[in-house]
Scaffold this motif. Structure first.
Motif, PDB file in Angstrom:
ATOM      1  N   GLN A 201     -12.292  -9.363   4.724  1.00 28.20           N
ATOM      2  CA  GLN A 201     -11.289  -8.906   5.846  1.00 28.20           C
ATOM      3  C   GLN A 201     -10.719  -7.609   5.101  1.00 28.20           C
ATOM      4  N   ASN A 202     -10.395  -7.823   3.725  1.00 26.53           N
ATOM      5  CA  ASN A 202      -9.762  -6.675   3.135  1.00 26.53           C
ATOM      6  C   ASN A 202     -10.518  -5.306   3.249  1.00 26.53           C
ATOM      7  N   ALA A 203     -11.933  -5.530   3.341  1.00 27.42           N
ATOM      8  CA  ALA A 203     -12.671  -4.296   3.361  1.00 27.42           C
ATOM      9  C   ALA A 203     -12.657  -3.398   4.579  1.00 27.42           C
ATOM     10  N   LYS A 204     -11.990  -4.230   5.935  1.00 25.54           N
ATOM     11  CA  LYS A 204     -11.873  -3.547   7.125  1.00 25.54           C
ATOM     12  C   LYS A 204     -10.357  -3.092   7.088  1.00 25.54           C
ATOM     13  N   LEU A 205     -10.362  -1.959   7.805  1.00 29.89           N
ATOM     14  CA  LEU A 205      -9.184  -1.125   7.961  1.00 29.89           C
ATOM     15  C   LEU A 205      -8.334  -2.021   9.236  1.00 29.89           C
TER      16      LEU A 205
ATOM     17  N   GLN B 253       0.749  -1.198   0.112  1.00 29.35           N
ATOM     18  CA  GLN B 253       0.136  -0.035  -0.011  1.00 29.35           C
ATOM     19  C   GLN B 253       0.806   1.194  -0.035  1.00 29.35           C
TER      20      GLN B 253
ATOM     21  N   TYR C  74     -10.389   2.252   2.345  1.00 31.09           N
ATOM     22  CA  TYR C  74     -11.066   1.201   3.104  1.00 31.09           C
ATOM     23  C   TYR C  74     -12.245   1.501   3.590  1.00 31.09           C
ATOM     24  N   GLU C  75     -12.507   2.926   3.767  1.00 30.06           N
ATOM     25  CA  GLU C  75     -14.146   3.358   3.984  1.00 30.06           C
ATOM     26  C   GLU C  75     -14.933   3.168   2.800  1.00 30.06           C
TER      27      GLU C  75
ATOM     28  N   ALA D 262     -14.680   0.780   0.500  1.00 31.26           N
ATOM     29  CA  ALA D 262     -14.851  -0.661   0.384  1.00 31.26           C
ATOM     30  C   ALA D 262     -15.785  -0.990   1.436  1.00 31.26           C
ATOM     31  N   THR D 263     -15.637  -0.674   2.636  1.00 39.78           N
ATOM     32  CA  THR D 263     -16.494  -1.033   3.714  1.00 39.78           C
ATOM     33  C   THR D 263     -17.968  -0.612   3.130  1.00 39.78           C
TER      34      THR D 263
ATOM     35  N   LYS E  14      -1.393 -10.488   3.508  1.00 45.45           N
ATOM     36  CA  LYS E  14      -2.848 -10.243   3.187  1.00 45.45           C
ATOM     37  C   LYS E  14      -3.396 -11.493   3.142  1.00 45.45           C
TER      38      LYS E  14
ATOM     39  N   GLN F  65      -7.225   5.233   4.229  1.00 45.40           N
ATOM     40  CA  GLN F  65      -8.238   5.139   5.019  1.00 45.40           C
ATOM     41  C   GLN F  65      -9.628   5.176   4.170  1.00 45.40           C
TER      42      GLN F  65
END
Length: 263
Positions: free
Chosen positions: A143-147, A79, A212-213, A215-216, A137, A209
């Motif tokens: 799980q990848n969608a969570k920070l 990242q 991730y937000e 994606a969440t 990873k 961040q």
């Protein structure tokens, strides 16, 4: 074949985990494989820094044979870092650098560190410093969608010389590498980036961040849509099981109207 040692009590450090990852000499298959492709015993050292001691940057220097895998598998490296030419920092061509903040990379790779890396070329598998360390990873997309939870970690991986035929003298010769570990701990604990470098690091972390937000949020929308569809399906099944002929006739009318509208 794996032995662990946990240490604590040093200033600026929460703890240090040392793992001796030895060749599986008690395993016949591994022994035969080692004859065809020799491997080395490894010493893995992971140091958890105290919160807010380490400045904001992600860095790694690794042998080219493992650098691409590190860059792909480690969340923080993939990242935040970009590949840089090691020869720019007076390192041998067998190394590859993964750098986020150039100022931090230049500060870490001072004359003493580069001399040790060049002298022990091949024995230093990789060195990885990160304030955003969260492991490797996973295959689970949810799980990848969570920070992920992050912490400041210094990681060192050293290859024991001898390709499985290590002698006592070989271990004694690794003492400068262990001294390098403590030298880096002191250096990182006192390293202070400039205002511009910190602003760049903050901007990059804010961007990650936001990703991730986003994606969440998208994942929550998809889950809500799935719940609505499941609720409609259950309601439909419930109505289909009704014995009341009037309700059954209404259901058929709804079906007909739906087909007409689609037509």
């Amino acid at each position: 074949n794996v032995y662990a040692l946990w240490c604590s009590g040093r200033s600026c450090v929460e703890g240090m985990l040392v793992e001796l990852k030895l060749i599986k000499r008690q395993d016949l298959i591994s022994t035969i494989a080692g004859l065809m492709k020799p491997v080395s015993d490894q010493i893995m050292i992971q140091i958890d820094m105290e919160p807010k001691i380490m400045d904001k940057f992600v860095f790694a220097v690794a042998l080219k044979r493992c650098c691409a895998k590190l860059h792909k598998d480690m969340i923080d490296l993939s990242q935040f870092t970009e590949k840089k030419n090691a020869e720019k920092y007076d390192l041998n061509g067998s190394y590859q650098i993964l750098s986020e903040i150039g100022e931090a990379t230049a500060a870490i790779l001072d004359k003493r560190v580069t001399q040790v890396l060049n002298k022990y070329d091949g024995q230093v598998e990789f060195i990885h410093f990160s304030d955003q360390y969260s492991g490797t990873k996973t295959q689970d997309d949810s799980q990848n969608a969570k920070l992920p939870e992050v912490k400041s970690v210094l990681t060192f991986c050293f290859n024991v010389p001898g390709k499985g035929k290590c002698k006592p003298a070989d271990m004694e010769n690794m003492l400068p590498l262990l001294k390098l570990v403590f030298y880096c701990v002191e250096k990182i604990s006192h390293l202070q980036l400039g205002k511009e470098a910190r602003a760049k690091a903050d901007k990059r972390r804010q961007k990650v961040q936001e990703v991730y937000e986003k994606a969440t949020h998208q994942q929550r929308q998809e889950q809500a849509q799935q719940r609505r569809e499941e609720k409609r399906r259950q309601e439909k099944e419930r109505l289909m099981n009704e014995e009341d002929p009037d309700k059954a006739r209404k259901i058929n009318l709804v079906k007909i109207n739906f087909l007409i509208s689609k037509w």
